[in-house]
Design a protein around this motif. Structure first.
Motif: not given
Length: 684
Positions: A253, A283, A155, A276-277
């Motif tokens: 995040s 992850s 991300g 990214s999440d």
């Protein structure tokens, strides 16, 4: 199934049905199999079945059904009516096909295909990273790689290099280690937003510091909102990650994953990413982690190679530049010197020149070439130059000097062969007498009355190979005679013979229109050295005519000088610009003198390395360019409180248009001196 019974009562099942669902004929007939149909059927699916039964038509649909033990399975359900002889539908046949195995195989195949596609994408990503790293001079290479990672696998991403402190890095060209006094353990420093490192910091308790010191080689995860000791590396990353200039968007995040960027001997910096999440390091799948690790390693290798090359290149170039003399101001002679290393040969070689004031009335001129284009060639050149200078001041006769040099060079075992031309010019009343001797080097040219002649006498073997006496050639020079000394890089080309190059040089030299040594040299260079294939060294000596004065010419309107970074260069630069303006017939020489004085003074006071001065007549004024090795731009100030000075660029602004640009060696500050205003006519 009996259609006369509400809910389609089951009247018979085969053994396969019982094996798949767990319902035998008795339990199915008792109605327990209704759970089979209701368990995972949506309202839309149920409505479709009711409509099919009401219309008496067949239907096929894929449903998730429930077995008697509560487990589920995907099934293809086909409902078909069984009409009686009178056409009435009393029974229905329901066929179930367990799709578990088929779907499992399809899912596995799809997973394999997706894994292969992901691997191909990641291989393509690594290839793109390698392509971006091919151009080490791109000032945005690392920023482009970070943005590529953001678009594909993470991300947010950014690189931070540890140059006596961490700093965000967009490119490789700015990664040279910072000079000066660094912090004790090299973490937080060298950006506008840096926080000084605390003296009480204990490295053992900091995960990011452990990466920088090579104690850990696996990525670490830090919480940006966590508690860190003031001045620690983790604290610095927590404050700066997500705020790197030029990186689009905030981090997704508050948990960052930090990878080391390893060099050969030490960790050069960090790659900081956010999944990214918005998750943690867990992850990131193994393939993504491999991509990030490979990217960090490749960046580290390229940065390390670039710095190693830069150090060796600067060492070699500094060595050679230190050995080359500055242009000498000789009383009674007009002298111009030029040296340019070939960029394809790492800008170091064995060419050199020397202009020696041996005595008040004796000037020595030497030009030579040591075979090779490396540090060894430059070192051999330095040794040879020192020996020649020593004997030239002692013996003075060229042949005798070379004979002594042969003797001592043979004992020194210099690993490279070399050739040179040594000459002395002795003042004799109103004229000069030339004596010269050659040791395996191309002859100098004498240009007299528009005719170029090779001074081919007094030739001999390469230096160190002479076994007997060497000869000295003699020639009485006249006013306006020109001597052109050169190395073979000026005339040698792959597509022509060396003799043809000599003829081309003689032709150019015989047709020059300039009347000063610098102009003659520039005209020769402009016609012969546009794309040199070797190092080029040129010395032009012109015997002035005291009665003629300075003549304006139509030759190339460019002059170049290399000056040492010392205060005496300021006066030499002022003298050079005045002499050039006079030779070119330019007005406003006083303003040009003041501008060049300020620019060279700034280069000497605030820059480092050699100072390069270039003058160009552009048709609408005189353009002055001064280059030094300090990449920091010039700044216009209001002076220095409490002391004299600081107004130099304000003076330049009043007299010229000016600007600056970066250069491979540092920066170039340029100024175009405005033409002098025309005198007003008539009454005010």
């Amino acid at each position: 199934m009996d259609s006369a019974t509400p809910g389609l009562q089951v009247v018979w099942v085969n053994r396969a049905f019982a094996a798949v669902t767990g319902y035998d004929a008795t339990t199915a007939a008792a109605g327990e199999s209704r759970a089979l149909a209701r368990s995972r059927m949506t309202e839309q699916e149920a409505a479709s079945f009711r409509a099919a039964v009401a219309a008496g038509r067949s239907m096929r649909h894929t449903l998730t059904l429930t077995r008697s033990d509560g487990s589920t399975f995907p099934s293809l359900v086909e409902l078909s009516p069984v009409p009686a002889a009178d056409g009435e539908i009393r029974y229905w046949v329901v066929m179930l096909q367990d799709l578990t195995e088929q779907l499992t195989q399809a899912a596995e195949a799809a997973a394999l295909v997706e894994a292969e596609r992901r691997e191909r994408r990641h291989l393509g990503l690594i290839a793109q990273v390698s392509d971006l790293l091919m151009d080490v001079d791109d000032p945005h290479a690392l920023g482009e790689i970070a943005r590529l990672l953001c678009r594909t696998v993470v991300g947010w991403a950014a690189f931070y290099l540890n140059d006596n402190g961490l700093r965000h890095a967009e490119g490789i060209t700015a990664l040279r280690p910072v000079t000066g006094k660094g912090r004790r353990h090299g973490t937080a420093a060298h950006t506008e937003e840096r926080t000084p490192v605390g003296d009480g910091f204990v490295p053992g308790g900091d995960a990011v510091q452990a990466l920088l010191e090579g104690e850990r080689d696996r990525p670490v995860e830090i919480d940006l909102e966590g508690a860190f000791q003031y001045g620690s590396a983790s604290s610095w990353v927590a404050r700066h990650a997500g705020r790197a200039p030029g990186v689009d968007g905030p981090p997704p995040s508050r948990r960052a994953v930090v990878y080391p960027v390893p060099g050969r001997r030490r960790v050069l910096g960090l790659l900081v990413v956010f999944p990214s999440d918005g998750g943690s390091i867990a992850s990131l799948d193994s393939s993504t982690q491999t991509v990030l690790e490979l990217t960090a390693r490749r960046v580290g290798l390229v940065v390390d190679n670039a710095r190693l090359y830069d150090r060796e290149h600067r060492l070699a170039e500094t060595l050679q530049r230190a050995m080359l003399p500055e242009q000498a101001d000789v009383d009674g002679l007009d002298v111009w010197t030029y040296y340019a290393p070939n960029s394809e040969n790492v800008q170091v070689g064995g060419d050199w020149y020397d202009v020696l004031q041996i005595a008040p009335d004796i000037v020595g001129v030497v030009i030579g070439d040591v075979v090779g284009h490396d540090v060894e060639a430059a070192a051999a050149m330095g040794q040879l130059r020192s020996v020649v200078r020593t004997y030239a001041f002692d013996v003075r006769t060229p042949a005798a000097v070379l004979e002594r040099v042969d003797q001592i060079i043979g004992g020194m075992r210099i690993p490279r062969s070399a050739g040179l031309v040594l000459s002395t010019l002795t003042r004799t009343g109103a004229g000069w007498e030339l004596e010269y001797s050659r040791a395996g080097h191309l002859p100098a040219l004498l240009v007299r009355d528009g005719v170029a002649t090779e001074l081919s006498e007094a030739g001999g073997m390469l230096i160190g190979f002479g076994s007997g006496r060497r000869d000295t050639g003699r020639l009485a020079l006249r006013p306006q005679d020109v001597l052109v000394y050169f190395t073979d890089g000026l005339i040698e080309r792959r597509d022509r013979h060396l003799r043809d190059g000599m003829l081309a040089l003689a032709d150019v030299a015989s047709r020059v229109t300039a009347r000063d040594a610098a102009g003659i040299g520039e005209e020769v260079l402009s016609r012969l050295a546009d794309h040199p294939e070797d190092d080029v060294a040129v010395v032009v000596v012109r015997v002035p005519d005291p009665a003629a004065g300075v003549e304006t010419t139509n030759g190339p309107r460019r002059r170049r000088w290399s000056l040492p970074s010392e205060p005496a260069s300021i006066g030499r630069a002022r003298h050079a610009v005045l002499r050039t303006c006079e030779a070119w017939g330019l007005g406003n020489a006083a303003n040009a003198e003041l501008v060049v004085s300020e620019l060279v003074a700034n280069a000497v006071l605030h820059g480092y390395g050699h100072v390069s001065l270039q003058l160009d007549e552009t048709g609408d004024g005189l353009r002055i360019e001064v280059e030094d090795a300090n990449p920091a731009p010039p700044v216009t100030t209001d002076g220095h409180p409490g002391r004299v000075g600081g107004f130099g660029m304000q003076i330049v602004e009043r007299l010229a248009d000016w600007g600056w640009r970066p250069s491979p060696a540092g920066k170039v500050v340029w100024a175009r001196v405005r033409p002098a205003p025309l005198p007003r006519s008539g009454r005010d």
